[in-house]
Motif scaffolding. Structure first.
Motif, PDB file in Angstrom:
ATOM      1  N   VAL A  65       0.845  -1.189   0.000  1.00 63.72           N
ATOM      2  CA  VAL A  65       0.000   0.000   0.000  1.00 63.72           C
ATOM      3  C   VAL A  65       0.883   1.242   0.000  1.00 63.72           C
ATOM      4  O   VAL A  65       1.790   1.362   0.816  1.00 63.72           O
ATOM      5  CB  VAL A  65      -0.945   0.016   1.214  1.00 63.72           C
ATOM      6  N   GLN A  66       0.589   2.118  -0.910  1.00 71.05           N
ATOM      7  CA  GLN A  66       1.310   3.397  -0.966  1.00 71.05           C
ATOM      8  C   GLN A  66       0.310   4.520  -0.653  1.00 71.05           C
ATOM      9  O   GLN A  66      -0.823   4.498  -1.126  1.00 71.05           O
ATOM     10  CB  GLN A  66       1.922   3.632  -2.341  1.00 71.05           C
ATOM     11  N   SER A  85     -11.237  -2.507   5.061  1.00 71.90           N
ATOM     12  CA  SER A  85     -11.347  -2.507   6.515  1.00 71.90           C
ATOM     13  C   SER A  85     -10.201  -1.685   7.089  1.00 71.90           C
ATOM     14  O   SER A  85      -9.513  -0.973   6.356  1.00 71.90           O
ATOM     15  CB  SER A  85     -11.305  -3.944   7.035  1.00 71.90           C
ATOM     16  N   GLY A  86      -9.981  -1.800   8.360  1.00 69.10           N
ATOM     17  CA  GLY A  86      -8.889  -1.064   8.975  1.00 69.10           C
ATOM     18  C   GLY A  86      -9.234   0.400   9.169  1.00 69.10           C
ATOM     19  O   GLY A  86     -10.405   0.771   9.352  1.00 69.10           O
ATOM     20  N   ALA A  87      -8.227   1.229   9.104  1.00 70.49           N
ATOM     21  CA  ALA A  87      -8.435   2.639   9.389  1.00 70.49           C
ATOM     22  C   ALA A  87      -7.364   3.485   8.722  1.00 70.49           C
ATOM     23  O   ALA A  87      -6.286   2.998   8.380  1.00 70.49           O
ATOM     24  CB  ALA A  87      -8.412   2.872  10.898  1.00 70.49           C
ATOM     25  N   ALA A  93      -1.505   8.035   7.344  1.00 65.78           N
ATOM     26  CA  ALA A  93      -1.143   6.691   7.766  1.00 65.78           C
ATOM     27  C   ALA A  93      -2.350   5.765   7.692  1.00 65.78           C
ATOM     28  O   ALA A  93      -3.496   6.235   7.725  1.00 65.78           O
ATOM     29  CB  ALA A  93      -0.590   6.714   9.190  1.00 65.78           C
ATOM     30  N   ALA A  94      -2.082   4.479   7.624  1.00 66.32           N
ATOM     31  CA  ALA A  94      -3.160   3.502   7.544  1.00 66.32           C
ATOM     32  C   ALA A  94      -2.762   2.228   8.269  1.00 66.32           C
ATOM     33  O   ALA A  94      -1.573   1.925   8.411  1.00 66.32           O
ATOM     34  CB  ALA A  94      -3.498   3.193   6.085  1.00 66.32           C
ATOM     35  N   ARG A  95      -3.762   1.515   8.745  1.00 67.39           N
ATOM     36  CA  ARG A  95      -3.520   0.204   9.347  1.00 67.39           C
ATOM     37  C   ARG A  95      -4.628  -0.744   8.923  1.00 67.39           C
ATOM     38  O   ARG A  95      -5.761  -0.330   8.700  1.00 67.39           O
ATOM     39  CB  ARG A  95      -3.441   0.289  10.870  1.00 67.39           C
ATOM     40  N   ARG A  96      -4.265  -2.004   8.850  1.00 67.00           N
ATOM     41  CA  ARG A  96      -5.236  -3.004   8.425  1.00 67.00           C
ATOM     42  C   ARG A  96      -6.098  -3.501   9.574  1.00 67.00           C
ATOM     43  O   ARG A  96      -7.276  -3.799   9.399  1.00 67.00           O
ATOM     44  CB  ARG A  96      -4.517  -4.192   7.773  1.00 67.00           C
ATOM     45  N   THR A  97      -5.500  -3.628  10.720  1.00 62.96           N
ATOM     46  CA  THR A  97      -6.222  -4.167  11.876  1.00 62.96           C
ATOM     47  C   THR A  97      -5.850  -3.367  13.107  1.00 62.96           C
ATOM     48  O   THR A  97      -5.021  -2.458  13.049  1.00 62.96           O
ATOM     49  CB  THR A  97      -5.877  -5.644  12.119  1.00 62.96           C
ATOM     50  N   MET A 128       0.391   1.895  13.346  1.00 59.23           N
ATOM     51  CA  MET A 128       0.073   2.077  11.931  1.00 59.23           C
ATOM     52  C   MET A 128       0.983   1.221  11.071  1.00 59.23           C
ATOM     53  O   MET A 128       2.164   1.046  11.368  1.00 59.23           O
ATOM     54  CB  MET A 128       0.197   3.552  11.549  1.00 59.23           C
ATOM     55  N   ASP A 129       0.421   0.706   9.985  1.00 60.24           N
ATOM     56  CA  ASP A 129       1.177  -0.197   9.118  1.00 60.24           C
ATOM     57  C   ASP A 129       1.820   0.514   7.933  1.00 60.24           C
ATOM     58  O   ASP A 129       2.847   0.062   7.418  1.00 60.24           O
ATOM     59  CB  ASP A 129       0.241  -1.283   8.575  1.00 60.24           C
TER      60      ASP A 129
END
Length: 122
Positions: free
Chosen positions: A1-2, A30-32, A96-100, A109-110
């Protein structure tokens, strides 16, 4: 993911800016997604986040009532509307993003985008 953030700039106190963050690659529904910021000499801090599934948003106390986050799931994008900006909002803002998970922390954050600079003059 970019993640690609845009929309930073220079504004006078009391002004507004809108930041955008576009996700590409192996995106997820999903995620955030959220925004963090880092001022010179300070640690990166959480600003605002949104749960992708529920749409529930979370705000740091310092920006509540002034900043609004939104998300367009079809475009895999999130937006940060910043109103009534103050000099203390000056910082590099990171998408930023995270899957779970549920933690709104740097370590939680992932994925991270390159920052965009917001400068607010007094």
């Amino acid at each position: 993911v970019q993640l690609q953030a845009s929309g930073g700039g220079f504004v006078q106190a009391g002004g507004s800016l809108r930041l955008s963050c576009a996700a590409s690659g192996r995106t997820f529904s999903s995620g955030a997604m959220g925004w963090f910021r880092q001022a010179p000499g300070k640690e990166r801090e959480f600003v605002v986040g949104i749960n992708s599934s529920t749409g529930r948003s979370y705000y740091a106390g310092s920006v509540k009532g002034r900043f609004t986050i939104s998300r367009d799931n079809d475009k895999n994008a999130t937006y940060l509307q910043m109103n009534n900006l103050k000099p203390e909002d000056t910082a590099v803002y990171y998408c930023a993003a995270r899957r779970t998970g549920s933690a709104w922390s740097v370590s939680g954050m992932d994925y991270w985008g390159k920052g965009t600079l917001v400068t607010v003059s007094s």
